[in-house]
Design an enzyme around this catalytic site. Sequence first.
Site, PDB file in Angstrom:
ATOM      1  N   GLY A  10      11.006  -7.782   1.010  1.00  0.00           N
ATOM      2  CA  GLY A  10      10.444  -6.894   0.219  1.00  0.00           C
ATOM      3  C   GLY A  10      11.527  -5.499   0.168  1.00  0.00           C
ATOM      4  N   PRO A  11      12.532  -5.566   0.101  1.00  0.00           N
ATOM      5  CA  PRO A  11      13.354  -4.312   0.432  1.00  0.00           C
ATOM      6  C   PRO A  11      13.322  -3.370  -0.765  1.00  0.00           C
ATOM      7  CG  PRO A  11      14.626  -6.049  -0.058  1.00  0.00           C
ATOM      8  CD  PRO A  11      13.447  -6.656   0.419  1.00  0.00           C
ATOM      9  N   ARG A  12      12.856  -3.873  -2.028  1.00  0.00           N
ATOM     10  CA  ARG A  12      13.012  -3.042  -3.198  1.00  0.00           C
ATOM     11  C   ARG A  12      11.457  -2.568  -3.562  1.00  0.00           C
ATOM     12  NH1 ARG A  12      13.346  -5.655  -7.407  1.00  0.00           N
ATOM     13  NH2 ARG A  12      13.278  -7.755  -6.515  1.00  0.00           N
ATOM     14  N   MET A  15       7.210   0.055   0.246  1.00  0.00           N
ATOM     15  CA  MET A  15       7.154   0.128   1.509  1.00  0.00           C
ATOM     16  C   MET A  15       8.502  -0.192   2.346  1.00  0.00           C
ATOM     17  SD  MET A  15       4.733   1.366   3.784  1.00  0.00           S
ATOM     18  CE  MET A  15       4.343   0.321   5.087  1.00  0.00           C
ATOM     19  N   GLY A  98       3.252  -5.809   7.815  1.00  0.00           N
ATOM     20  CA  GLY A  98       2.517  -4.811   7.219  1.00  0.00           C
ATOM     21  C   GLY A  98       1.521  -5.257   6.113  1.00  0.00           C
ATOM     22  N   THR A  99       1.971  -6.465   5.774  1.00  0.00           N
ATOM     23  CA  THR A  99       1.512  -6.989   4.255  1.00  0.00           C
ATOM     24  C   THR A  99      -0.169  -7.398   4.592  1.00  0.00           C
ATOM     25  OG1 THR A  99       3.558  -8.063   3.863  1.00  0.00           O
ATOM     26  CG2 THR A  99       1.402  -9.001   2.793  1.00  0.00           C
ATOM     27  N   ASN A 126      -2.658  -1.151   9.020  1.00  0.00           N
ATOM     28  CA  ASN A 126      -2.392   0.188   8.747  1.00  0.00           C
ATOM     29  C   ASN A 126      -1.444   0.807   9.817  1.00  0.00           C
ATOM     30  OD1 ASN A 126      -2.083   3.002   8.029  1.00  0.00           O
ATOM     31  ND2 ASN A 126      -3.933   2.685   6.835  1.00  0.00           N
ATOM     32  N   HIS A 154      -7.131   3.739  -3.049  1.00  0.00           N
ATOM     33  CA  HIS A 154      -5.572   3.741  -2.882  1.00  0.00           C
ATOM     34  C   HIS A 154      -4.996   3.656  -4.286  1.00  0.00           C
ATOM     35  CE1 HIS A 154      -6.199   1.656   0.917  1.00  0.00           C
ATOM     36  NE2 HIS A 154      -4.838   1.852   1.112  1.00  0.00           N
ATOM     37  N   LYS A 158      -1.893  -1.479  -6.071  1.00  0.00           N
ATOM     38  CA  LYS A 158      -2.258  -2.265  -4.941  1.00  0.00           C
ATOM     39  C   LYS A 158      -2.913  -3.686  -5.555  1.00  0.00           C
ATOM     40  CE  LYS A 158      -4.651  -2.162  -0.578  1.00  0.00           C
ATOM     41  NZ  LYS A 158      -3.613  -2.762   0.038  1.00  0.00           N
TER      42      LYS A 158
HETATM   43  N1  NAD Z   1       0.321  -1.833   6.971  1.00  0.00           N
HETATM   44  C1  NAD Z   1       0.507  -0.595   6.182  1.00  0.00           C
HETATM   45  O1  NAD Z   1       0.519   0.351   6.969  1.00  0.00           O
HETATM   46  C2  NAD Z   1       0.725  -0.743   5.008  1.00  0.00           C
HETATM   47  C3  NAD Z   1       1.245   0.313   4.098  1.00  0.00           C
HETATM   48  C4  NAD Z   1       1.500   0.197   3.048  1.00  0.00           C
HETATM   49  C5  NAD Z   1       1.236  -0.957   2.403  1.00  0.00           C
HETATM   50  N2  NAD Z   1       0.992  -2.040   3.048  1.00  0.00           N
HETATM   51  C6  NAD Z   1       0.989  -3.351   2.581  1.00  0.00           C
HETATM   52  O2  NAD Z   1       2.275  -3.692   2.315  1.00  0.00           O
HETATM   53  C7  NAD Z   1       2.491  -4.520   1.054  1.00  0.00           C
HETATM   54  C8  NAD Z   1       3.734  -4.049   0.359  1.00  0.00           C
HETATM   55  O3  NAD Z   1       3.209  -2.795  -0.298  1.00  0.00           O
HETATM   56  P1  NAD Z   1       4.277  -2.232  -1.404  1.00  0.00           P
HETATM   57  O4  NAD Z   1       3.328  -0.996  -1.821  1.00  0.00           O
HETATM   58  O5  NAD Z   1       5.437  -1.944  -0.661  1.00  0.00           O
HETATM   59  O6  NAD Z   1       4.023  -3.229  -2.384  1.00  0.00           O
HETATM   60  P2  NAD Z   1       5.335  -3.352  -3.641  1.00  0.00           P
HETATM   61  O7  NAD Z   1       4.809  -4.089  -4.540  1.00  0.00           O
HETATM   62  O8  NAD Z   1       5.888  -2.118  -3.886  1.00  0.00           O
HETATM   63  O9  NAD Z   1       6.403  -4.297  -2.741  1.00  0.00           O
HETATM   64  C9  NAD Z   1       6.269  -5.585  -2.618  1.00  0.00           C
HETATM   65  C10 NAD Z   1       7.817  -6.220  -2.635  1.00  0.00           C
HETATM   66  O10 NAD Z   1       7.537  -7.405  -2.357  1.00  0.00           O
HETATM   67  C11 NAD Z   1       8.721  -8.278  -3.095  1.00  0.00           C
HETATM   68  N3  NAD Z   1       8.528  -9.671  -3.108  1.00  0.00           N
HETATM   69  C12 NAD Z   1       7.648 -10.250  -3.537  1.00  0.00           C
HETATM   70  N4  NAD Z   1       7.705 -11.708  -3.408  1.00  0.00           N
HETATM   71  C13 NAD Z   1       8.798 -11.813  -2.560  1.00  0.00           C
HETATM   72  C14 NAD Z   1       9.591 -12.845  -2.032  1.00  0.00           C
HETATM   73  N5  NAD Z   1       9.427 -14.223  -2.215  1.00  0.00           N
HETATM   74  N6  NAD Z   1      10.612 -12.481  -1.077  1.00  0.00           N
HETATM   75  C15 NAD Z   1      10.998 -11.332  -1.081  1.00  0.00           C
HETATM   76  N7  NAD Z   1      10.360 -10.102  -1.564  1.00  0.00           N
HETATM   77  C16 NAD Z   1       9.259 -10.625  -2.281  1.00  0.00           C
HETATM   78  C17 NAD Z   1       8.390  -7.560  -4.464  1.00  0.00           C
HETATM   79  O11 NAD Z   1       9.754  -7.821  -5.390  1.00  0.00           O
HETATM   80  C18 NAD Z   1       8.198  -6.292  -4.114  1.00  0.00           C
HETATM   81  O12 NAD Z   1       9.507  -5.531  -4.189  1.00  0.00           O
HETATM   82  C19 NAD Z   1       1.305  -4.743   0.453  1.00  0.00           C
HETATM   83  O13 NAD Z   1       0.401  -5.972   1.019  1.00  0.00           O
HETATM   84  C20 NAD Z   1       0.416  -3.377   0.859  1.00  0.00           C
HETATM   85  O14 NAD Z   1      -0.944  -3.689   0.961  1.00  0.00           O
HETATM   86  C21 NAD Z   1       0.756  -1.833   4.341  1.00  0.00           C
HETATM   87  O1  LIG Z   2      -0.472   0.912  -0.321  1.00  0.00           O
HETATM   88  C1  LIG Z   2      -0.957  -0.108   0.187  1.00  0.00           C
HETATM   89  O2  LIG Z   2      -1.082  -1.239  -0.465  1.00  0.00           O
HETATM   90  C2  LIG Z   2      -1.765   0.181   1.605  1.00  0.00           C
HETATM   91  N1  LIG Z   2      -2.193  -0.854   2.128  1.00  0.00           N
HETATM   92  C3  LIG Z   2      -2.718  -0.837   3.334  1.00  0.00           C
HETATM   93  C4  LIG Z   2      -4.287  -1.597   3.362  1.00  0.00           C
HETATM   94  O3  LIG Z   2      -4.365  -2.558   2.544  1.00  0.00           O
HETATM   95  O4  LIG Z   2      -4.789  -1.175   4.192  1.00  0.00           O
HETATM   96  C5  LIG Z   2      -2.858   0.453   4.005  1.00  0.00           C
HETATM   97  C6  LIG Z   2      -1.888   1.629   3.492  1.00  0.00           C
HETATM   98  C7  LIG Z   2      -1.495   1.598   2.356  1.00  0.00           C
END
Ligand code: NAD
Ligand SMILES: O=C(O)C1=N[C@H](C(=O)O)CCC1
Length: 265
Positions: A10-12, A15, A98-99, A126, A154, A158
Amino acid sequence: MKKVKIVVAGPRGRMGKEAVELVLETENFELAGVLDRRNDGKSLREAEGVDSDALIYTDIYKCFKEQQPDVLIDLTTPEVGMEHTVIALESGVRPVVGTTGFSTGDLAKLEDLCKQTRLGCIIAPNFAVGAVLMMKFSKMAARYFSDVEIIELHHDQKLDAPSGTAVKTAEMISSVRERKKQGHNDEKEAIPGARGADFEGMHIHSVRLPGLIAHQQVMFGSDGQTLSIRHDSYNRASFMSGVKLAVETVMEKDSLVYGLENIIE
Ligand SMILES: NC(=O)c1ccc[n+]([C@@H]2O[C@H](COP(=O)([O-])OP(=O)(O)OC[C@H]3O[C@@H](n4cnc5c(N)ncnc54)[C@H](O)[C@@H]3O)[C@@H](O)[C@H]2O)c1
Ligand SMILES: O=C(O)C1=N[C@H](C(=O)O)CCC1
């Protein structure tokens, strides 16, 4: 000291971009490759203008075979994240996930897989230290207050609701609280959903608005008093020290760790 070889999925993404930067700027981390949905075979430099020659893969098996990474950092979507995590464990790669949006069934499956493979896997709803403290403090407060509502807020891009953090908070609270139906026994919703989601009698409210990043307020009430515990992430850099700690820690683990509170003293 041997560097930890890392693949970021998910590099683009919002997060994923931060995680790529973290890996590139951390001395004992090496970016072995990234998993994306496009630009297979190109370098990050060529495709995204990132200062790295790490290759982009759309095929996770090919990526793992060619790069032999130690760790996968997954920041994608719930379905993709679960698929990646299973494949990583089956391929001898330790996942740091983190997903959010994994089900309890998903977590049970991953726990079994970790046992079978004796590999560590960290799933952190988180990564922000302040959010982990908010969850811990909420668990402490729940011993004294049996009524609580969780309000998570959020950004509007999301996908999952309630947030992983809200679910984890509710789980931690319910580990010390008897199940309790809150509110009036005869209460009725004039508009469905008005009282939010029901987790063992606790209500969770999900707000989605542009301008927000990641925020949560846990609100306790008892006769004549309320207690609010709130955390706000104002940018995604706030998650990165937790990602770094998780990568370092997962290398020493041989089982599933669900929640950063289990590795932060
Ligand atoms: N744990 C934490 O602290 C935390 C913080 C922020 C977000 N998150 C979670 O992280 C996840 C990503 O959040 P985000 O805001 O970066 O989302 P985002 O939509 O900006 O990024 C997700 C990325 O995944 C890519 N993707 C989708 N399918 C793919 C595949 N098959 N192979 C490779 N890449 C693929 C998409 O192209 C996109 O760039 C979410 O589930 C979110 O809830 C967790
Ligand atoms: O940006 C998001 O999506 C986030 N998801 C996490 C969650 O589902 O708890 C936490 C931080 C941001």
